[in-house]
Design a protein around this motif. Structure first.
Motif: not given
Length: 324
Positions: A58-83
């Motif tokens: 499981s993954i939690e942020m502030d005691g709730v599932a991370i999916s809730e923060l993702r749904s609010k746009g609170g998580v951003e992933f920036i990758p490396t590979i330019p292709v």
């Protein structure tokens, strides 16, 4: 802790890439996820971002599932590979050179740092930057993460960048977090051989204990060269039995090179210089002591050259016994 990763495992086909990964992070901190290529660093970030599913945990942020923060746009992933598709879109569906990619990635980082995103997941994002630009971006990252009370997890391949960018490092080895903590503390006190091999240069060699487990300073005999060496005071559980090999470790900067004699307790060995590698402000000296291969780090090598004999000292308080 606001971010809590608990017993996360991931399997691709029949291969377990991650097993029971645990990691915690507090707001205002940059956490480096470090390990060899293919160890699962990026997979950890992608699972948190929701781009990969985990098989368990499981993954939690502030005691709730991370999916809730993702749904609010609170998580951003920036990758490396330019292709990747991400970069194709970021470049406006056209091909860009490295300079263009670097400029656009700098913009992405700055936008993410000043946005409402609470959790940044950065996949080796500094690999295209030159030294000066990288230093500036790392300074911006640390300042904004602290001042805006965000969390950043960054997968990194550069050992040196960990110290510049991160408050905490998590060493990924054999599919799990083998050790996590302050980078300097992890460097000076690796929990086991796997961490010592991964995190910076180290001299690692097999030896067997000669003295009682109750001895103040345990004495060992190296498998290569049959040298008798004293190590620092060690917990009994790490010493191994008298007929069992253990790993001794000493960082290159802790080995001294000299012409003259020293005290016996300095673990003084005669060695031959086999290679010299200049790295600008420092020099790595490769040594052979009757089959025991060592590396020493010095500021400058004066008066010695390849083929010369010298004396090397391995201070007992710097010689560590590692768990397998």
């Amino acid at each position: 802790m606001p971010l809590r990763i608990d017993n996360v495992s991931k399997r691709f086909g029949t291969k377990w890439v991650l097993r029971d990964v645990d990691l915690e992070a507090d707001r205002g901190f940059v956490i480096g996820v470090f390990g060899p290529k293919g160890c699962g660093k990026t997979t950890v970030l992608r699972i948190i971002a929701g781009l990969e599913s985990s098989n368990s945990g499981s993954i939690e942020m502030d005691g709730v599932a991370i999916s809730e923060l993702r749904s609010k746009g609170g998580v951003e992933f920036i990758p490396t590979i330019p292709v990747s598709g991400f970069w194709h879109k970021a470049l406006g569906n056209r091909t860009g050179d490295t300079v263009d990619i670097t400029a656009r990635q700098a913009d992405l980082l700055k936008n993410a740092l000043t946005s409402d995103v609470e959790l940044l997941l950065l996949d080796d994002v500094f690999c295209f930057f030159d030294g000066r630009s990288k230093r500036e971006m790392i300074a911006d990252l640390r300042r904004e993460i602290r001042s805006r009370n965000k969390i950043a997890l960054i997968a990194m391949n550069s050992f040196e960048d960990i110290f510049a960018a991160c408050d905490t490092v998590a060493i990924v080895a054999n599919g799990t977090v083998a050790q996590a903590g302050d980078p300097i503390q992890v460097y000076e006190g690796p929990a086991n051989r796997a961490v010592a091999e991964i995190f910076g240069l180290n001299n690692l060699f097999a030896a067997r204990r000669l003295t009682s487990s109750k001895a103040e300073l345990p004495e060992f005999q190296t498998r290569n060269g049959d040298h008798r060496l004293f190590a620092r005071k060690t917990d009994r559980s790490a010493l191994g039995s008298l007929n069992q090999d253990v790993t001794l470790a000493i960082r290159p900067e802790h080995i001294s090179i000299s012409f003259g004699a020293s005290f016996p307790e300095d673990n003084l060995l005669k060695a031959t210089i086999t290679e010299v590698q200049c790295h600008g402000p420092t020099t790595i000296v490769h040594l052979d002591s009757d089959g025991l291969k060592l590396q020493a780090l010095v500021l400058r090598l004066v008066g010695l050259k390849i083929g010369d004999e010298c004396m090397v000292g391995l201070p007992p308080d710097r010689l560590t016994v590692l768990r397998s």
